[in-house]
Structures are given as C-alpha cells and as structure tokens.
Design a protein around this motif. Structure first.
Motif, PDB file in Angstrom:
ATOM      1  N   ASP A  73       0.828  -1.210   0.000  1.00  0.00           N
ATOM      2  CA  ASP A  73       0.000   0.000   0.000  1.00  0.00           C
ATOM      3  C   ASP A  73       0.862   1.259   0.000  1.00  0.00           C
ATOM      4  OD1 ASP A  73      -2.373  -1.448  -0.034  1.00  0.00           O
ATOM      5  OD2 ASP A  73      -2.511  -1.510   2.155  1.00  0.00           O
ATOM      6  N   THR A  74       1.948   1.216   0.738  1.00  0.00           N
ATOM      7  CA  THR A  74       2.869   2.350   0.774  1.00  0.00           C
ATOM      8  C   THR A  74       3.526   2.538  -0.585  1.00  0.00           C
ATOM      9  OG1 THR A  74       3.302   1.919   3.119  1.00  0.00           O
ATOM     10  CG2 THR A  74       4.876   3.326   1.966  1.00  0.00           C
ATOM     11  N   VAL A  75       3.929   1.438  -1.210  1.00  0.00           N
ATOM     12  CA  VAL A  75       4.551   1.517  -2.538  1.00  0.00           C
ATOM     13  C   VAL A  75       3.563   2.096  -3.544  1.00  0.00           C
ATOM     14  CG1 VAL A  75       5.571   0.192  -4.436  1.00  0.00           C
ATOM     15  CG2 VAL A  75       6.181  -0.342  -2.076  1.00  0.00           C
ATOM     16  N   GLN A  76       2.300   1.686  -3.461  1.00  0.00           N
ATOM     17  CA  GLN A  76       1.281   2.213  -4.369  1.00  0.00           C
ATOM     18  C   GLN A  76       1.136   3.725  -4.188  1.00  0.00           C
ATOM     19  OE1 GLN A  76      -0.265   0.449  -6.742  1.00  0.00           O
ATOM     20  NE2 GLN A  76      -1.427   2.197  -7.455  1.00  0.00           N
ATOM     21  N   ALA A  77       1.117   4.176  -2.944  1.00  0.00           N
ATOM     22  CA  ALA A  77       1.002   5.620  -2.679  1.00  0.00           C
ATOM     23  C   ALA A  77       2.241   6.363  -3.186  1.00  0.00           C
ATOM     24  CB  ALA A  77       0.806   5.852  -1.182  1.00  0.00           C
ATOM     25  N   LEU A  78       3.426   5.800  -2.934  1.00  0.00           N
ATOM     26  CA  LEU A  78       4.661   6.421  -3.431  1.00  0.00           C
ATOM     27  C   LEU A  78       4.698   6.445  -4.951  1.00  0.00           C
ATOM     28  CD1 LEU A  78       7.340   4.916  -1.022  1.00  0.00           C
ATOM     29  CD2 LEU A  78       6.585   7.290  -1.155  1.00  0.00           C
ATOM     30  N   GLN A  79       4.182   5.402  -5.569  1.00  0.00           N
ATOM     31  CA  GLN A  79       4.134   5.358  -7.028  1.00  0.00           C
ATOM     32  C   GLN A  79       3.272   6.504  -7.551  1.00  0.00           C
ATOM     33  OE1 GLN A  79       3.739   1.646  -9.456  1.00  0.00           O
ATOM     34  NE2 GLN A  79       1.674   2.446  -9.766  1.00  0.00           N
ATOM     35  N   GLU A  80       2.114   6.731  -6.928  1.00  0.00           N
ATOM     36  CA  GLU A  80       1.233   7.813  -7.374  1.00  0.00           C
ATOM     37  C   GLU A  80       1.900   9.171  -7.176  1.00  0.00           C
ATOM     38  OE1 GLU A  80      -1.461   7.362  -9.193  1.00  0.00           O
ATOM     39  OE2 GLU A  80      -0.998   5.241  -9.014  1.00  0.00           O
ATOM     40  N   LEU A  81       2.582   9.364  -6.053  1.00  0.00           N
ATOM     41  CA  LEU A  81       3.296  10.630  -5.822  1.00  0.00           C
ATOM     42  C   LEU A  81       4.419  10.816  -6.841  1.00  0.00           C
ATOM     43  CD1 LEU A  81       3.534  10.626  -1.920  1.00  0.00           C
ATOM     44  CD2 LEU A  81       2.134  12.138  -3.369  1.00  0.00           C
ATOM     45  N   THR A  82       5.118   9.733  -7.135  1.00  0.00           N
ATOM     46  CA  THR A  82       6.212   9.799  -8.108  1.00  0.00           C
ATOM     47  C   THR A  82       5.662  10.091  -9.501  1.00  0.00           C
ATOM     48  OG1 THR A  82       7.448   8.212  -6.767  1.00  0.00           O
ATOM     49  CG2 THR A  82       8.211   8.560  -9.023  1.00  0.00           C
ATOM     50  N   ARG A  83       4.549   9.476  -9.859  1.00  0.00           N
ATOM     51  CA  ARG A  83       3.920   9.760 -11.148  1.00  0.00           C
ATOM     52  C   ARG A  83       3.538  11.237 -11.246  1.00  0.00           C
ATOM     53  NH1 ARG A  83      -0.298   4.743 -12.209  1.00  0.00           N
ATOM     54  NH2 ARG A  83       1.241   3.259 -12.995  1.00  0.00           N
ATOM     55  N   LEU A  84       2.999  11.785 -10.149  1.00  0.00           N
ATOM     56  CA  LEU A  84       2.644  13.208 -10.147  1.00  0.00           C
ATOM     57  C   LEU A  84       3.875  14.088 -10.335  1.00  0.00           C
ATOM     58  CD1 LEU A  84      -0.028  13.367  -7.297  1.00  0.00           C
ATOM     59  CD2 LEU A  84      -0.404  13.720  -9.751  1.00  0.00           C
ATOM     60  N   ALA A  85       4.971  13.721  -9.691  1.00  0.00           N
ATOM     61  CA  ALA A  85       6.218  14.483  -9.848  1.00  0.00           C
ATOM     62  C   ALA A  85       6.685  14.430 -11.303  1.00  0.00           C
ATOM     63  CB  ALA A  85       7.297  13.938  -8.915  1.00  0.00           C
ATOM     64  N   VAL A  86       6.599  13.259 -11.915  1.00  0.00           N
ATOM     65  CA  VAL A  86       6.999  13.100 -13.318  1.00  0.00           C
ATOM     66  C   VAL A  86       6.076  13.915 -14.214  1.00  0.00           C
ATOM     67  CG1 VAL A  86       7.162  11.448 -15.224  1.00  0.00           C
ATOM     68  CG2 VAL A  86       8.110  10.859 -12.987  1.00  0.00           C
ATOM     69  N   GLN A  87       4.780  13.812 -13.989  1.00  0.00           N
ATOM     70  CA  GLN A  87       3.812  14.543 -14.807  1.00  0.00           C
ATOM     71  C   GLN A  87       3.999  16.054 -14.683  1.00  0.00           C
ATOM     72  OE1 GLN A  87       0.529  11.043 -14.299  1.00  0.00           O
ATOM     73  NE2 GLN A  87      -0.207  13.072 -13.897  1.00  0.00           N
ATOM     74  N   THR A  88       4.345  16.522 -13.501  1.00  0.00           N
ATOM     75  CA  THR A  88       4.580  17.952 -13.300  1.00  0.00           C
ATOM     76  C   THR A  88       5.759  18.423 -14.139  1.00  0.00           C
ATOM     77  OG1 THR A  88       3.674  17.856 -11.065  1.00  0.00           O
ATOM     78  CG2 THR A  88       5.117  19.710 -11.571  1.00  0.00           C
TER      79      THR A  88
END
Length: 170
Positions: A73-88
């Motif tokens: 669950d933590t990895v999934q949340a970190l993945q979403e945050l990382t995706r947002l950083a990439v998208q930004t």
C-alpha cells in the motif's frame, strides 16, 4: 465489460516514447532519491524501460531500513506521488511502475494465488465466473496475463476504485 489487453502504439511513436520513458525514469529516480535522503533511508535505484512503461526499482541489503517503505500500500502511494512528480516535470501522463524492496514480486505472488483459487472454484463447478477484489490497472494487467496463461478469460468491470477483474472459463 472490457478486456484489458494493453495499449498499442504506432511504429513512429516508439523511438520518441522510448526517450520519454528514459526521461520519466530519470525524473522519478531523482524524486525517489530525494525522498530517501529526507527520510534517511538507504537504497539503490535502478531504472528500466519496457512494455511502454518506465520501471524504477529501489533495493538495498537485507539489514536496511528500506523495508519501512516496502509495504504494498505504501509503494502504491509512493508510485502515485512519483507519477505526479513526473507529470509535473514532463507535462504528460505517466504509467511509471515503482518497486521498493521487491514488493512487486510479493504482490505478483499474491495475485497468482488469487488467480489459482478463482480457477479452482471454476473447475470445481462452484461458480462459472469469479470476481476478484478491486485493484490497480497494473495489478489487473498482471491478473489478465496470469489468467490467459492458464487458458481462461478475464475482463475488467466497474469504475474507479471499484474496478476489478472477473475470471471465467473460455
């Protein structure tokens, strides 16, 4: 009902997409490295691009404190945050996959067991189809691949967080 068979890309998009996947991986690695530094966690970062996705893996020795982040669950949340950083940074949608401490392999083994139990129910005649728990698009893709390898069919149903896979006989 919609089958999850993946997305196709034209031949002209492949080289440009490959370069952008490398960029996504680099941006994600920088983001994760900064996060690890802030949290004072040890980890080695590997970047790969395959099947139209950037893959970033964070690994360390067994006695590392990285296991604090390896909960699925933590990895999934970190993945979403990382995706947002990439998208930004890129201005485009990211399908990046993050793995921390082998959590993806652990989850794939769990998904394999779920598929096995679903197929056992179908083979025993208990049910003609089995609905699995809601899961991410990546996990549904893994399930679709596992089901197809066993000679059964699967389809994704539902919307948003309720989207799940239904397994049935061919």
């Amino acid at each position: 009902m919609e089958s999850n068979t993946g997305e196709s890309e034209s031949a002209s998009e492949v080289p440009a997409r490959s370069e952008s996947l490398e960029d996504e991986g680099d941006i994600a690695a920088d983001y994760i490295e900064e996060l690890l530094d802030i949290c004072d966690l040890d980890g080695d970062i590997d970047i790969d691009a395959r099947a139209g996705r950037a893959y970033v893996s964070v690994n360390s020795s067994e006695d590392s404190n990285l296991r604090l982040l390896s909960n699925p669950d933590t990895v999934q949340a970190l993945q979403e945050l990382t995706r947002l950083a990439v998208q930004t940074k890129t201005g485009g949608f990211s399908r990046l996959i993050l793995d921390v401490g082998g959590s993806r392999q652990i989850r794939e083994a769990e998904l394999s067991r779920l598929v096995e139990k679903a197929i056992e129910r179908i083979e025993s005649g208990v049910s003609s189809s089995v609905s699995l728990e809601p899961m991410s698009s990546y996990e549904r893709k893994v399930v679709h691949d596992l089901v197809a390898a066993r000679g059964y069919v699967s389809a994704s149903e539902g919307d948003g967080r309720d989207r799940h896979t239904v397994v049935s006989a061919s």
